[in-house]
Design an enzyme around this catalytic site. Structure first.
Site, PDB file in Angstrom:
ATOM      1  N   SER A 220      -4.106 -26.005 -19.784  1.00 59.14           N
ATOM      2  CA  SER A 220      -5.441 -25.427 -19.878  1.00 59.14           C
ATOM      3  C   SER A 220      -6.223 -25.726 -18.594  1.00 59.14           C
ATOM      4  CB  SER A 220      -6.139 -25.944 -21.140  1.00 59.14           C
ATOM      5  OG  SER A 220      -7.292 -25.204 -21.433  1.00 59.14           O
ATOM      6  N   GLU A 337      -2.428 -17.500 -27.917  1.00 55.78           N
ATOM      7  CA  GLU A 337      -3.422 -18.321 -27.233  1.00 55.78           C
ATOM      8  C   GLU A 337      -4.829 -18.175 -27.829  1.00 55.78           C
ATOM      9  OE1 GLU A 337      -3.200 -20.516 -24.867  1.00 55.78           O
ATOM     10  OE2 GLU A 337      -1.389 -20.135 -23.698  1.00 55.78           O
ATOM     11  N   HIS A 441      -3.662 -21.711 -28.614  1.00 51.55           N
ATOM     12  CA  HIS A 441      -3.839 -22.526 -27.415  1.00 51.55           C
ATOM     13  C   HIS A 441      -3.661 -24.005 -27.737  1.00 51.55           C
ATOM     14  CE1 HIS A 441      -5.307 -23.183 -23.359  1.00 51.55           C
ATOM     15  NE2 HIS A 441      -6.261 -23.998 -23.781  1.00 51.55           N
TER      16      HIS A 441
END
Length: 533
Positions: A220, A337, A441
């Site tokens: 990330s 995600e 995610h």
């Protein structure tokens, strides 16, 4: 050996057994004992247990406080006695956020943690330096349990703190003065990470690691920062491979103009609008004020590109022009995600009409094409349809943006290994009642760092074993391979993405560009990401 160290060692022997790090091939210590390693600033005492050695809270730079606030990291002071490295030090200043309950007002936070295999073999171990995620506003290195990467994968793993939010990424032009005049303001967090890499270069051999075989990896925001170091001239030679998880290296960065405008507006909001005194005023403010105002303004933080020696070009431009640190790359994302963000913004179900309205408000006269490609009836509920659109196109973690990055690296002539994490039963970062998070995610994290988001079942443990094997073999040799797992070929075309799922056949090659309709999105021309709420 200096007298203070001898005294410290004799005192320690009276209360606990210990082992000094020995030559390659030597066992370090039984479980529950202390382990000493000498660094360039002094000796640290870690602990052995569960097949690994762990050293926590080692300073890699001076505390960035007072006049060092918004300065590049400075050398850490030496310490004369043995430093207790059996517990982590403070996380960098942050407010609690989604998936991160940590709260800290401490600016004295530039520490790292080292996890090594308990037994040192005849070869120096590959080194993996981890940059945590958290939107560059939250998180810390200490919450990542690197034991499996060390014990199963034979790697020395370093997890790093770096300055966050306004304290790490404020791009006020007044900060570019004196010795910092050739450094773009706003990249202090990035410079912290590079200072940690320099610490690794100086010290990691003492922990059994190979300073000439370092892999930078992150997820990330940490992946965003890894992309920046791939493109950064000041990171040249500090790492030899990179793993980028869930942030595309093809994505744009903050521009100098945007960073400076945001910083000046921020300074005005905290009462430091006068250009002549802005820096002095900002450095005098309490940490809590900086955090609260940054949160209230909803500012985004991260690397700033343009015009200086830290990040003169965006990663995408640098890679396209061949002006980047040419290292093998392992790069990928998760299958779903954007389900994380859709569920956070829409914790209650939305109607089909609401989904259609969001698509139409975003895409205008092209909305019919998008709705035909993503009909709401093809999904379990409208929120999942909305997440599918957002996951496929239009943002820094979207699948099609990752495909662009795969192509960029391939065309630049460096090895790139592409993946997509696909276990839709993985523990989620945030569990929203009544919503199927899927492979949202951050869900791959538990497969690399045990119990990061939750426990794994037997099938998931087997996938975890394969992923740890892939990641650490890539760190060792630049080619991912895992025992009892399919071969992983370098990316040549869209069909060369390795899908990482559970069960028989769960690991297989796939064409993420086709699955995510990337040709369709490219054919629409420049269109924004879909509105999420």
């Amino acid at each position: 050996m200096r007298r203070p160290l001898l005294v410290a060692l004799s005192l320690m022997s009276a209360v606990a057994p210990f082992a000094v790090a020995g030559p390659a091939g030597a066992d370090t210590a039984p479980d529950g004992t202390s382990v000493l390693v000498r660094t360039d600033k002094g000796t640290v005492r870690g602990e052995a247990g569960a097949g690994r050695r762990l050293f926590q809270g080692i300073p890699f730079a001076a505390a960035p406080v007072g006049n060092l606030r918004w300065r590049p990291p400075q050398p850490a002071p030496a310490w004369p006695d043995v430093r207790d490295a059996t517990f982590p030090r403070s996380a960098c200043a942050q407010l609690p956020g989604v998936g991160s309950p940590t709260s800290s007002l401490d600016e004295d936070c530039l520490y790292l943690n080292v996890t090594t295999p308990a037994r040192r073999d005849l070869r120096k171990a590959p080194v993996m330096v981890w940059l945590h995620g958290g939107s560059n506003t939250s998180g810390s290195g200490a919450v990542y349990n690197a034991s499996k990467l060390a014990v199963n994968g034979g790697a020395v793993v370093v997890t790093v703190n770096y300055r966050l939010g306004a304290l790490g990424w404020l791009g006020h032009p007044g900060l570019e003065s004196g010795p910092d005049r050739d450094l773009q303001a706003g990249n202090y967090g990035l410079l912290d990470q590079q200072a940690a890499l320099r610490w690794v270069r100086r010290n990691i051999q003492a922990f059994g690691g190979d300073a000439d075989n370092v892999t930078l990896f992150g997820e990330s925001a940490g992946a965003n920062d890894a992309c920046a170091s791939i493109a950064s001239p000041t990171a040249a030679g500090l790492f030899h491979k990179a793993i980028v998880q869930s942030y595309s290296c093809a994505a744009p960065t903050r521009t100098t103009a945007k960073a400076e405008a945001d910083a000046q507006a921020f300074a005005a909001a905290v009462g430091c609008a006068d250009e002549a005194t802005a820096v002095e005023c900002l450095r005098a403010l309490p940490v809590k004020t900086l955090l609260d105002v940054a949160k209230a303004r909803g500012l985004q933080w991260g690397p700033v590109s343009g015009g200086d020696k830290v990040l003169p070009l965006t990663p995408a431009t640098a890679i396209a022009r061949g002006r980047f640190n040419r290292v093998p790359v392992l790069h990928g994302s998760t299958l779903d995600e954007m389900r994380l963000y859709v569920s956070l913004l829409n914790p209650l179900p939305i109607t089909a009409e609401r989904y259609e309205g969001l698509v139409r408000s975003t895409y205008g006269d092209k909305a019919d094409q998008v709705l035909a490609r993503y009909p709401v009836g093809n999904y379990p509920e409208p929120r999942i349809a909305l997440a599918a659109v957002a996951t496929d196109h239009g943002n820094v973690i979207s699948t099609c943006e990752h495909v662009k990055a795969f192509d960029l690296f391939r065309d630049a002539g460096v090895p790139v290994y592409a993946y997509q994490f696909a276990d839709r039963t993985a523990p989620p970062l945030v569990n929203v009642p009544g919503f199927d998070e899927g492979a949202e995610h951050a869900t791959e994290l538990s497969f690399l760092f045990p119990n990061m988001l939750g426990a794994l079942n037997d099938e998931q443990q087997r996938l975890s074993d394969a992923m740890v094997g892939y990641w650490t073999s890539f760190a060792r040799r630049g080619r991912p391979a895992a025992q009892d797992a399919p071969a992983w070929a370098a990316y040549r075309s869209n069909g060369d993405v390795l899908s990482l799922g559970i069960g028989a056949g769960g690991i297989h090659t796939t064409d993420t560009a086709q699955q995510s309709n990337c040709a369709f999105w490219k054919g629409l021309g420049p269109v924004p990401p879909v509105a999420l709420s």
